[in-house]
Design a protein around this motif. Structure first.
Motif, PDB file in Angstrom:
ATOM      1  N   ASP A  96       2.176   1.209   3.510  1.00 26.22           N
ATOM      2  CA  ASP A  96       3.876   0.730   3.919  1.00 26.22           C
ATOM      3  C   ASP A  96       4.512   1.676   2.995  1.00 26.22           C
ATOM      4  OD1 ASP A  96       3.795  -2.260   3.744  1.00 26.22           O
ATOM      5  OD2 ASP A  96       2.406  -2.239   1.724  1.00 26.22           O
ATOM      6  N   LEU A  97       4.298   3.086   2.240  1.00 26.66           N
ATOM      7  CA  LEU A  97       5.201   3.538   1.751  1.00 26.66           C
ATOM      8  C   LEU A  97       4.562   5.122   1.938  1.00 26.66           C
ATOM      9  CD1 LEU A  97       7.870   4.608   0.669  1.00 26.66           C
ATOM     10  CD2 LEU A  97       6.881   3.915  -1.798  1.00 26.66           C
ATOM     11  N   ILE A  98       4.876   6.309   2.016  1.00 25.30           N
ATOM     12  CA  ILE A  98       4.337   7.387   1.544  1.00 25.30           C
ATOM     13  C   ILE A  98       5.012   8.447   0.825  1.00 25.30           C
ATOM     14  CG2 ILE A  98       3.566   9.741   2.591  1.00 25.30           C
ATOM     15  CD1 ILE A  98       3.380   7.644   5.909  1.00 25.30           C
ATOM     16  N   ILE A  99       3.857   8.880   0.419  1.00 26.96           N
ATOM     17  CA  ILE A  99       4.572  10.439  -0.842  1.00 26.96           C
ATOM     18  C   ILE A  99       3.389  11.546  -0.493  1.00 26.96           C
ATOM     19  CG2 ILE A  99       4.940  10.875  -3.509  1.00 26.96           C
ATOM     20  CD1 ILE A  99       4.829   7.634  -3.919  1.00 26.96           C
ATOM     21  N   THR A 100       4.392  11.939  -0.214  1.00 31.04           N
ATOM     22  CA  THR A 100       3.390  14.070  -0.181  1.00 31.04           C
ATOM     23  C   THR A 100       5.039  14.561  -1.089  1.00 31.04           C
ATOM     24  OG1 THR A 100       2.544  14.367   1.413  1.00 31.04           O
ATOM     25  CG2 THR A 100       5.335  13.897   1.916  1.00 31.04           C
ATOM     26  N   LYS A 130       8.426   5.616   5.984  1.00 31.49           N
ATOM     27  CA  LYS A 130       9.967   5.932   4.417  1.00 31.49           C
ATOM     28  C   LYS A 130       8.600   6.826   4.219  1.00 31.49           C
ATOM     29  CE  LYS A 130      12.661   1.753   3.317  1.00 31.49           C
ATOM     30  NZ  LYS A 130      12.681   0.186   3.167  1.00 31.49           N
ATOM     31  N   VAL A 131       9.801   7.371   3.276  1.00 25.92           N
ATOM     32  CA  VAL A 131       8.212   8.424   2.561  1.00 25.92           C
ATOM     33  C   VAL A 131       9.539   9.387   1.468  1.00 25.92           C
ATOM     34  CG1 VAL A 131       7.990  11.233   3.169  1.00 25.92           C
ATOM     35  CG2 VAL A 131       7.648   9.789   5.080  1.00 25.92           C
ATOM     36  N   ILE A 132       8.374   9.445   0.153  1.00 17.93           N
ATOM     37  CA  ILE A 132       9.175  10.172  -0.589  1.00 17.93           C
ATOM     38  C   ILE A 132       8.400  11.278  -0.938  1.00 17.93           C
ATOM     39  CG2 ILE A 132       9.112  10.255  -2.623  1.00 17.93           C
ATOM     40  CD1 ILE A 132       9.007   6.620  -2.967  1.00 17.93           C
ATOM     41  N   LEU A 188       0.809  -1.240  -0.095  1.00 17.46           N
ATOM     42  CA  LEU A 188       0.778  -0.197   0.030  1.00 17.46           C
ATOM     43  C   LEU A 188       0.675   1.761  -0.109  1.00 17.46           C
ATOM     44  CD1 LEU A 188      -2.735  -0.974   2.439  1.00 17.46           C
ATOM     45  CD2 LEU A 188      -3.103  -0.774   0.002  1.00 17.46           C
ATOM     46  N   VAL A 189       0.294   2.405  -1.051  1.00 14.16           N
ATOM     47  CA  VAL A 189       1.278   3.335  -1.191  1.00 14.16           C
ATOM     48  C   VAL A 189       0.008   4.825  -1.349  1.00 14.16           C
ATOM     49  CG1 VAL A 189       3.172   4.798  -2.317  1.00 14.16           C
ATOM     50  CG2 VAL A 189       3.095   3.045  -2.269  1.00 14.16           C
ATOM     51  N   LEU A 190       0.431   5.505   0.036  1.00  8.49           N
ATOM     52  CA  LEU A 190      -0.949   6.789  -0.141  1.00  8.49           C
ATOM     53  C   LEU A 190       0.180   7.875  -0.709  1.00  8.49           C
ATOM     54  CD1 LEU A 190      -2.682   8.241   1.562  1.00  8.49           C
ATOM     55  CD2 LEU A 190      -1.265   8.512   3.262  1.00  8.49           C
TER      56      LEU A 190
END
Length: 181
Positions: free
Chosen positions: A81-85, A100-102, A8-10
């Motif tokens: 599993d991973l956050i993008i902001t 972890k954040v991208i 899951l990627v947000l």
């Protein structure tokens, strides 16, 4: 989706005053194909905007959903599993659970007119920076498939700088304080 072994990627961008056509700069067809190829389920949670209604039309985007922008994302954050902001303060909250954040500041030149603010942002965001969708795809794969976390120490540093107290039970302490007023 988690039970089906999908990662899951947000994506949680902040509010912008830009025209809707430029927000966000993702080609959803390419993103959907990318997600299907890589066993990813992609949630897009826009900053609360009552006038924002996202529609996919007739496209098959079964690996992408828009999370209702009026709903709270925090109850499911631990399952992500991973956050993008980009510039959203959600990344500060994720420091507490060491996610972890991208960072995807595709419009950094417009968002930060002052170059000192831009440099400050780049220094204080503990994660890779992507400015185009192809870079984002590459970094998602890198972050999900690599056990090495090059940003862990930076996240810990920023957590310690951002929070005086990080122990659990904050809600109970706050409620107790309110009751004793």
């Amino acid at each position: 989706n988690k039970y089906n072994n999908l990662r899951l990627v947000l994506y949680a961008p902040t509010f912008r005053k830009h025209k809707r056509e430029t927000y966000p700069p993702l080609n959803t067809l390419k993103l959907s194909d990318f997600c299907k190829e890589n066993n990813i389920f992609f949630l897009i949670k826009h900053h609360y905007r009552p006038d924002s209604i996202a529609k996919f039309g007739e496209q098959d985007l079964s690996s992408i959903i828009y999370y209702d922008n009026e709903c709270d994302i925090y109850p499911i954050l631990s399952n992500i599993d991973l956050i993008i902001t980009d510039y959203s303060s959600i990344y500060i909250d994720t420091l507490l659970i060491n996610k972890k954040v991208i960072f995807f500041p595709y419009d950094i030149e417009e968002y930060y007119i002052d170059s000192n603010d831009r440099l400050d942002y780049l220094e204080k965001t503990p994660g890779p920076k992507c400015f185009h969708q192809y870079e984002l795809h590459e970094e998602i794969i890198n972050m999900l498939n690599t056990s090495t976390d090059n940003y862990s120490q930076k996240r810990i540093f920023m957590k310690n700088k951002s929070f005086d107290e990080t122990s659990s039970g904050a809600s109970e302490r706050l409620w107790s304080y309110i009751c004793n007023l």
